[in-house]
Scaffold this motif. Structure first.
Motif, PDB file in Angstrom:
ATOM      1  N   SER A   1       0.843  -1.208   0.000  1.00 15.69           N
ATOM      2  CA  SER A   1       0.000   0.000   0.000  1.00 15.69           C
ATOM      3  C   SER A   1       0.873   1.250   0.000  1.00 15.69           C
ATOM      4  O   SER A   1       0.685   2.175   0.777  1.00 15.69           O
ATOM      5  CB  SER A   1      -0.929  -0.007   1.221  1.00 15.69           C
TER       6      SER A   1
ATOM      7  N   TYR B   1       0.124   4.422   2.176  1.00 11.53           N
ATOM      8  CA  TYR B   1      -1.295   4.523   2.484  1.00 11.53           C
ATOM      9  C   TYR B   1      -1.656   3.475   3.533  1.00 11.53           C
ATOM     10  O   TYR B   1      -1.883   2.307   3.190  1.00 11.53           O
ATOM     11  CB  TYR B   1      -2.144   4.304   1.226  1.00 11.53           C
TER      12      TYR B   1
ATOM     13  N   ASP C   1      -3.578   0.998   5.537  1.00 10.74           N
ATOM     14  CA  ASP C   1      -4.867   0.375   5.206  1.00 10.74           C
ATOM     15  C   ASP C   1      -5.412   0.891   3.879  1.00 10.74           C
ATOM     16  O   ASP C   1      -6.628   0.984   3.685  1.00 10.74           O
ATOM     17  CB  ASP C   1      -5.898   0.607   6.316  1.00 10.74           C
ATOM     18  N   TYR C   2      -4.517   1.259   2.977  1.00 11.40           N
ATOM     19  CA  TYR C   2      -4.849   1.748   1.637  1.00 11.40           C
ATOM     20  C   TYR C   2      -5.605   3.081   1.661  1.00 11.40           C
ATOM     21  O   TYR C   2      -6.290   3.431   0.704  1.00 11.40           O
ATOM     22  CB  TYR C   2      -5.636   0.687   0.852  1.00 11.40           C
ATOM     23  N   GLN C   3      -5.442   3.848   2.728  1.00 11.64           N
ATOM     24  CA  GLN C   3      -6.094   5.158   2.825  1.00 11.64           C
ATOM     25  C   GLN C   3      -5.195   6.146   3.556  1.00 11.64           C
ATOM     26  O   GLN C   3      -4.285   5.754   4.288  1.00 11.64           O
ATOM     27  CB  GLN C   3      -7.433   5.044   3.566  1.00 11.64           C
ATOM     28  N   LYS C   4      -5.461   7.419   3.329  1.00  8.54           N
ATOM     29  CA  LYS C   4      -4.834   8.474   4.127  1.00  8.54           C
ATOM     30  C   LYS C   4      -5.721   9.705   4.056  1.00  8.54           C
ATOM     31  O   LYS C   4      -6.544   9.862   3.134  1.00  8.54           O
ATOM     32  CB  LYS C   4      -3.431   8.804   3.626  1.00  8.54           C
ATOM     33  N   THR C   5      -5.608  10.582   5.037  1.00  9.54           N
ATOM     34  CA  THR C   5      -6.359  11.837   5.042  1.00  9.54           C
ATOM     35  C   THR C   5      -5.383  12.994   4.990  1.00  9.54           C
ATOM     36  O   THR C   5      -4.256  12.908   5.497  1.00  9.54           O
ATOM     37  CB  THR C   5      -7.240  11.957   6.305  1.00  9.54           C
TER      38      THR C   5
ATOM     39  N   GLN D   1      -9.978  12.579   1.829  1.00  9.28           N
ATOM     40  CA  GLN D   1      -9.553  11.202   2.077  1.00  9.28           C
ATOM     41  C   GLN D   1      -9.082  10.582   0.777  1.00  9.28           C
ATOM     42  O   GLN D   1      -9.811  10.554  -0.213  1.00  9.28           O
ATOM     43  CB  GLN D   1     -10.674  10.362   2.671  1.00  9.28           C
TER      44      GLN D   1
ATOM     45  N   SER E   1      -8.029   7.245  -1.227  1.00 12.25           N
ATOM     46  CA  SER E   1      -8.273   5.803  -1.183  1.00 12.25           C
ATOM     47  C   SER E   1      -7.525   5.136  -2.334  1.00 12.25           C
ATOM     48  O   SER E   1      -7.830   5.367  -3.504  1.00 12.25           O
ATOM     49  CB  SER E   1      -9.773   5.500  -1.293  1.00 12.25           C
TER      50      SER E   1
ATOM     51  N   GLN F   1      -6.805   1.979  -4.468  1.00 15.87           N
ATOM     52  CA  GLN F   1      -7.448   0.711  -4.808  1.00 15.87           C
ATOM     53  C   GLN F   1      -6.374  -0.374  -4.916  1.00 15.87           C
ATOM     54  O   GLN F   1      -5.336  -0.166  -5.545  1.00 15.87           O
ATOM     55  CB  GLN F   1      -8.215   0.838  -6.120  1.00 15.87           C
TER      56      GLN F   1
ATOM     57  N   ARG G   1      -8.570   7.353  -5.503  1.00  9.74           N
ATOM     58  CA  ARG G   1      -9.752   8.216  -5.455  1.00  9.74           C
ATOM     59  C   ARG G   1      -9.631   9.173  -4.268  1.00  9.74           C
ATOM     60  O   ARG G   1      -9.252   8.757  -3.165  1.00  9.74           O
ATOM     61  CB  ARG G   1     -11.032   7.382  -5.343  1.00  9.74           C
TER      62      ARG G   1
END
Length: 322
Positions: A71, A221, A223-227, A246, A248, A250, A262
């Motif tokens: 990630s 990222y 957990d494959y996310q960041k803010t 946020q 995301s 994929q 995204r």
């Protein structure tokens, strides 16, 4: 059967791993236990301390072809000559702009940008102020700057050359062909812009292309996310708008082998009671091998005097000039 050891990242149970590698759960456990050290033996449930998994080598190749292995998106290191078509549509003015941008990236983190002819509402520029602005922008290019490792601008590298082009080439030409009170006021604003330009890239963000294209995409990222907090300048109301966004990432590639990021968010509430907050929606597609941006598409908006001001933007890599 040949085995290979992979690092487990962001996968929390054997059911998920079984689906990822298309191996029945019991077979996955049995294969791993035949090839691992004694302290790595798997029970029926995956303990949190298990970091590595042994799987058939051919299953690794299948997964690698369709999934991100980590990630994290690394900054592109390979040199490249890229051309992008840029389309920007502003709902407040019903103006649609289109132009080509050439981006030349050498070794390391240096990029050089050249902007091609602009079209407004699918027509060549014909209004006096449009032509004046286009002529003035010639001083800015080529624009050279360095990038941070996350892909955002760091330092303008040729500010003195830009100022020289403005003073010696563009400004005399503009003063010769554009006269009158309105033109003089606009030329004065342009002169102040070029006068203060230095190594700080913040001034570039008045053009929506730069903050959109050079977002900090290249990073880890969790957990494959960041803010992150993002800022965009709306020229029609002369205001910079902040968003809580946020990102995301994929974990699977698209059918044409693109990485998708995204970005969704909402305008920050600055304390104005009853004021609507505009949304932010952008989708980035990156080449899975080079990690260069293939396309960007989306929109961002804000509310001004109870009216929504919306900017739509498309950026697509061009294979040849059109």
């Amino acid at each position: 059967m040949e085995s290979i050891r992979i690092e487990i990242e962001n996968l929390i149970d054997l059911e998920t791993l079984s689906q990822e590698f298309d191996i029945p759960k019991k077979e996955l456990i049995a294969f791993h236990n035949r090839h691992c050290a004694l302290n790595e033996t798997l029970p029926d449930q995956l303990p949190k301390y298990i970091r590595y998994l042994y799987i058939p080598a051919d299953k690794k190749r299948v997964r690698k072809n369709s999934h991100l292995l980590h990630s994290r998106i690394d900054f592109p290191d390979a040199p490249a000559d890229l051309t992008y078509g840029v389309l920007i549509r502003d709902s407040s003015s019903e103006i649609q702009m289109y132009y080509l941008i050439d981006i030349q990236k050498g070794n390391g983190n240096r990029v050089s940008i050249t902007k091609r002819k602009m079209y407004v509402n699918d027509q060549e520029l014909d209004q006096m102020m449009e032509k004046l602005a286009e002529t003035a922008s010639e001083a800015l290019y080529p624009l050279d700057f360095s990038l941070k490792k996350n892909g955002s601008p760091d330092t303008i590298l040729n500010a003195r050359d830009i100022q020289k082009r403005w003073k010696e080439e563009c400004l005399p030409k503009i003063k010769q062909y554009y006269v009158g009170t309105v033109a003089d006021e606009f030329i004065g604003k342009l002169d102040r812009f070029y006068e203060i330009i230095d190594d700080d890239p913040a001034e570039l963000y008045a053009n929506i292309f730069y903050p959109v294209f050079f977002l900090p995409l290249y990073t880890f990222y969790p957990d494959y996310q960041k803010t992150e907090s993002l800022n965009f300048y709306f020229s029609s109301i002369d205001e910079s708008i902040s968003y809580d966004a946020q990102f995301s990432l994929q974990d699977t590639f698209t059918e044409d082998d693109k990485i998708v990021i995204r970005i969704q968010g909402e305008e920050k509430n600055e304390g104005e009671v009853g004021r609507k907050q505009g949304p932010l929606n952008l989708e980035y597609r990156l080449d899975k091998d080079t990690k260069y941006i293939s396309s960007v598409e989306g929109a961002l908006s804000t509310f001004y005097q109870n009216e929504e001001i919306r900017i739509y933007i498309e950026i697509y890599q061009q294979k040849s000039y059109i």
